[in-house]
Design an enzyme around this catalytic site. Structure first.
Site, PDB file in Angstrom:
ATOM      1  N   ARG A   1       0.854  -1.181   0.000  1.00 23.16           N
ATOM      2  CA  ARG A   1       0.000   0.000   0.000  1.00 23.16           C
ATOM      3  C   ARG A   1       0.884   1.223   0.000  1.00 23.16           C
ATOM      4  NH1 ARG A   1      -3.928  -2.129  -1.304  1.00 23.16           N
ATOM      5  NH2 ARG A   1      -6.009  -2.149  -0.392  1.00 23.16           N
TER       6      ARG A   1
ATOM      7  N   GLU B   1      -2.019   8.160  -3.647  1.00 23.70           N
ATOM      8  CA  GLU B   1      -2.396   7.836  -5.024  1.00 23.70           C
ATOM      9  C   GLU B   1      -3.843   8.261  -5.297  1.00 23.70           C
ATOM     10  OE1 GLU B   1      -1.587   3.544  -4.595  1.00 23.70           O
ATOM     11  OE2 GLU B   1      -3.706   3.202  -4.966  1.00 23.70           O
TER      12      GLU B   1
ATOM     13  N   HIS C   1      -1.502   0.737  -9.567  1.00 28.65           N
ATOM     14  CA  HIS C   1      -2.253  -0.110  -8.617  1.00 28.65           C
ATOM     15  C   HIS C   1      -3.076  -1.180  -9.363  1.00 28.65           C
ATOM     16  CE1 HIS C   1      -4.110  -0.101  -4.317  1.00 28.65           C
ATOM     17  NE2 HIS C   1      -4.127  -1.320  -4.846  1.00 28.65           N
TER      18      HIS C   1
HETATM   19  C1  GLV Z   1      -5.817  -4.155  -3.716  1.00 22.90           C
HETATM   20  O1  GLV Z   1      -4.950  -3.372  -3.487  1.00 22.90           O
HETATM   21  C2  GLV Z   1      -6.511  -4.888  -2.710  1.00 22.90           C
HETATM   22  O2  GLV Z   1      -6.331  -4.617  -1.507  1.00 22.90           O
HETATM   23  O3  GLV Z   1      -7.287  -5.772  -3.068  1.00 22.90           O
END
Ligand code: GLV
Length: 326
Positions: A240, A269, A287
């Protein structure tokens, strides 16, 4: 009989909307408009359920406007967009989408490791810019992947998937650090050795971050940690934004204090620290670690099944705060 009202906060596969409409009166956002927090809160007022993604913050302010809300089903395994304590206090069930994305996300983590180590995007940009005149012996030399030391920080399901790929597919020496040590059978499956965080930082040729974000993991990798890494090491973040201090990382990349980084997630982000956009030795992706069609469909279905399971049958599939069910 009137149907319970739910909100789907972001655009999603049309068949998921159709599935939810069999059970609920659905307000959706198939236009995928950005909803600031107050707008989201206003939309949640009068709803009993919400289908969210990692981008919608559900906290005490939002919950105060939506006293009838009973469940938020996140289409993500990470749930740092939820204030879980505030949700539990108000009796709002939280669910996420574990397991269904493990292997695709591990595939992507490994792809980002490979792209970073072998300078894929940097060399492609060079070629596209018309700069390639002739082959040379030292052009875009990267780091070795096979037989090198793979360090993993955060050894949950995805971390284990990356470890298995490294150990069994590429003969890597796998070390890991985690809040708790894995059971011996899992360590054996991953061929992974538990080490302290400092040893992990010092020994890894490729350090992959797969730990959840929380106040405790904020800037788990900052200037002091980067200083411990080998100058030839690569850093990969599929965890993250916020786990890494992006400003410190950009400085370390610029000064070649580490070789390169591969980043799928960023602090704040979709904004990206401007210095990360100017250093060449970083692979940047928006992401997308879980982004394959089957996996995203499985995630959306699991989020929908949580809403239906809880609101229709009283049994959610993957609850995060099951204490509210008592
Ligand atoms: C993506 O980042 C998720 O947490 O599924």
């Amino acid at each position: 009989m009137t149907k319970a009202r739910i909100l789907v906060a972001r655009a999603v596969f049309p068949e998921i909307i159709a599935l939810l409409e069999q059970h609920f009166e659905v307000e959706h956002n198939q236009a995928d408009e950005p909803w600031p927090k107050e707008r989201l809160a206003g939309k949640l007022a009068g709803k009993v359920g919400a289908f969210t993604t990692g981008g919608e913050r559900i906290d005490a302010d939002v919950l105060a406007v939506a006293p009838g809300l009973k469940i938020c089903a996140n289409m993500a395994v990470g749930y740092n967009n939820f204030d879980l304590a505030a949700m539990t206090q108000r009796g709002v069930l939280a669910t996420n989408t574990p397991d269904v994305l493990t292997e695709s996300t591990a595939d992507f983590g490994f792809a980002l490791l490979m792209a970073t180590a072998r300078r894929l995007t940097e060399s492609e940009h060079y070629l596209r810019a018309g700069k390639w005149q002739r082959w040379s012996y030292d052009m875009f030399s990267g780091s070795e992947v096979h037989g090198s030391t793979l360090g993993i920080l955060g050894m949950g399901r995805i971390g284990q998937g990356i470890a298995r790929r490294g150990a069994h597919g590429f003969g890597m020496n796998v070390i890991y650090h985690n809040r708790s040590r894995l059971a011996p059978d899992l360590e054996a499956q991953c061929k992974a050795r538990y080490v302290g965080k400092e040893e992990l930082l010092r020994a890894a040729d490729h350090l992959v971050l797969v730990l959840p974000y929380s106040p405790a993991s904020h800037h788990a990798i900052g200037a002091p940690e980067l200083a411990l890494m080998k100058p030839a090491a690569n850093l990969i973040n599929v965890a993250r934004g916020g786990v890494v201090d992006d400003a410190a990382l950009a400085a370390a990349l610029r000064d070649k204090r580490i070789a390169a980084a591969g980043l799928d997630v960023f602090e704040g982000e979709p904004k990206v620290h401007p210095d990360l956009l100017t250093v060449p030795n970083v692979v940047l992706t928006p992401h997308i670690a879980s982004a394959t069609v089957p996996t995203r469909k499985a995630m959306a279905n699991l989020a929908a099944d949580n809403l239906i399971g809880f609101l229709v049958h009283g049994k959610p599939v993957t609850p995060l705060n099951p204490e509210v069910l008592k």
